[in-house]
Design an enzyme around this catalytic site. Structure first.
Site, short mmCIF file in Angstrom:
data_model
loop_
_atom_site.label_atom_id
_atom_site.label_comp_id
_atom_site.label_asym_id
_atom_site.label_seq_id
_atom_site.Cartn_x
_atom_site.Cartn_y
_atom_site.Cartn_z
N CYS A 23 0.66 -0.97 -0.11
CA CYS A 23 -0.43 -0.62 -0.10
C CYS A 23 1.21 1.44 0.10
CB CYS A 23 -1.03 -0.49 1.12
SG CYS A 23 -2.01 -1.00 0.99
N HIS A 39 -9.03 4.23 -2.37
CA HIS A 39 -7.87 3.48 -1.73
C HIS A 39 -6.72 2.92 -3.34
CE1 HIS A 39 -3.62 2.13 -0.19
NE2 HIS A 39 -4.16 1.17 0.62
N CYS A 63 -0.09 2.05 6.45
CA CYS A 63 0.42 0.92 6.80
C CYS A 63 0.45 0.19 5.40
CB CYS A 63 -1.02 0.12 7.74
SG CYS A 63 -2.66 0.45 7.12
#
Length: 384
Positions: free
Chosen positions: A89, A339, A369
């Site tokens: 991510c 996202h 994260c």
């Protein structure tokens, strides 16, 4: 002392899965934001030393070094190389770190950092799914070293979100309240035009498609948990999305030679790891480490962007760091805005920079994260 200056930062709108950007080839998505960045800065593309892009699940149309291919698809000089980064991510936030480090080291003068992800075309986890045909259900399958250290413990982001909620005693009502606030803040930001300067429209995609104006606590309460016996629901999770984002990083020499006006400078960059089973807790450790290394306290930061992979992540981070919730994700986060994994790092950085300018803040901190129990932290200082 060498500096890494931010000349500009742009992003596409963030499209929903199956939305306005779902049919755009990832190379064209990346090329679009690259052309916009070069056009707005009026920098000769041939003067760029490197292009560093984040991308996850680099198969199919995202394979073959999407950074290099997006640059070429944009029509720019074939002398400029590109490299694609995967820190899950945090991929494009790490791309920004690599770009800044190249400039700080003196080995490059201008580097484009960014990311692209088409989650509509390449579903999340596709690279792992491909492994199934070779007998590897997960990346850790068959590793004696992993098994000796972590045994057969389930490693899953949904379980991780639930483990965090349990450990920090965050109930469903609080999680849903946070999610609702994310949507409300995002809608307010869109209506106020706060994203207009940072977004480069593409076709029918003009604004972020994720925020839900009609959501409510009552609707969220009716959703089932993502895991049996769990607490996290789809309403508390980031949305599957499509987007691209890019940032131009320059040295002091490049700023002078090209007549550029820096908007910000990188004040600090670092990354830390934490428990890979909990997976999503690393922003807490990484933030403490970054502030300590920078000689700062949490109160020195004017705005925060903490990626909303799940609502439990920023809520636990706020409790541990003592950050003012009113300064965290002030225009909404991944729960509302989406996202697009590989693009999210520089997408959040772009929003953080523009919001610092809008509000007159000096320092902004970004963290997120990442798979494997990792987190990047970037502290940026607005100039002017």
């Amino acid at each position: 002392m060498a500096e890494a200056y931010i000349v500009d930062a742009l992003r596409t709108p963030t499209g929903r899965r199956g939305g306005a950007l779902s049919g755009v080839h990832p190379l064209d998505l990346g090329a679009h934001v690259l052309r916009a960045l070069m056009g707005r800065t009026e920098v000769d593309p041939a003067a760029v030393d490197d292009v560093v892009f984040g991308c996850v699940d680099t198969i199919g149309p995202q394979a073959g070094d999407v950074a290099r291919l997006s640059w070429l698809a944009a029509g720019f000089s074939d002398e400029v190389p590109g490299v694609t980064v995967d820190r899950q991510c945090g991929s494009s936030q790490q791309a920004l770190h690599f770009a800044a480090q190249a400039v700080l080291s003196g080995t490059a003068d201008m580097v484009v950092a960014g990311g692209v992800q088409s989650m509509s075309q390449i579903p999340i986890g596709s690279a792992m799914t491909v492994g199934h045909q070779f007998g590897f259900p997960t990346p850790m399958s068959g590793s004696t070293g992993w098994a000796a250290r972590y045994g057969a413990e389930e490693v899953d982001q949904f379980r991780s979100a639930d483990l965090i909620a349990e450990r920090w005693e965050i109930g469903r009502e609080e999680l849903e309240g946070f999610a609702l606030t994310s949507h409300q803040r995002a809608v307010a930001a869109i209506d106020a035009g706060r994203f207009d300067r940072e977004i480069v429209p593409l076709g029918d995609a003009r604004v972020d498609e994720g925020p839900r104006r009609d959501t409510s606590l009552e609707k969220m309460a009716g959703l089932k948990p993502l895991r049996e016996g769990g607490i996290s629901t789809a309403a508390m999770a980031s949305q599957i999305s499509d987007a691209a984002s890019a940032v131009l990083v320059a040295s002091e020499r490049a700023v002078k030679e090209h007549g550029l006006t820096p908007r910000a400078r990188i004040h600090h960059l670092s990354a830390r790891g934490d428990d890979p089973v909990y997976m999503l807790t690393a922003p807490i450790r990484a933030t403490r480490f970054a502030l300590d290394r920078a000689g700062m306290s949490i109160s020195d930061i004017d705005l925060f962007e903490v990626n909303e992979a799940f609502a439990s992540v920023p809520l636990a981070w706020i409790r541990e760091t003592g950050a003012d919730p009113a300064k965290v994700n002030v225009n909404g986060g991944g729960i509302a805005l989406g996202h697009p994994i590989g693009a999210t790092g520089t997408k959040l950085f772009t929003t953080l920079l523009h919001e610092l300018e809008r509000t007159g803040g000096r320092f902004g901190l970004q963290t997120m994260c990442e798979g494997g129990g990792q987190a990047n932290v970037t502290i940026v200082e607005r100039l002017g």
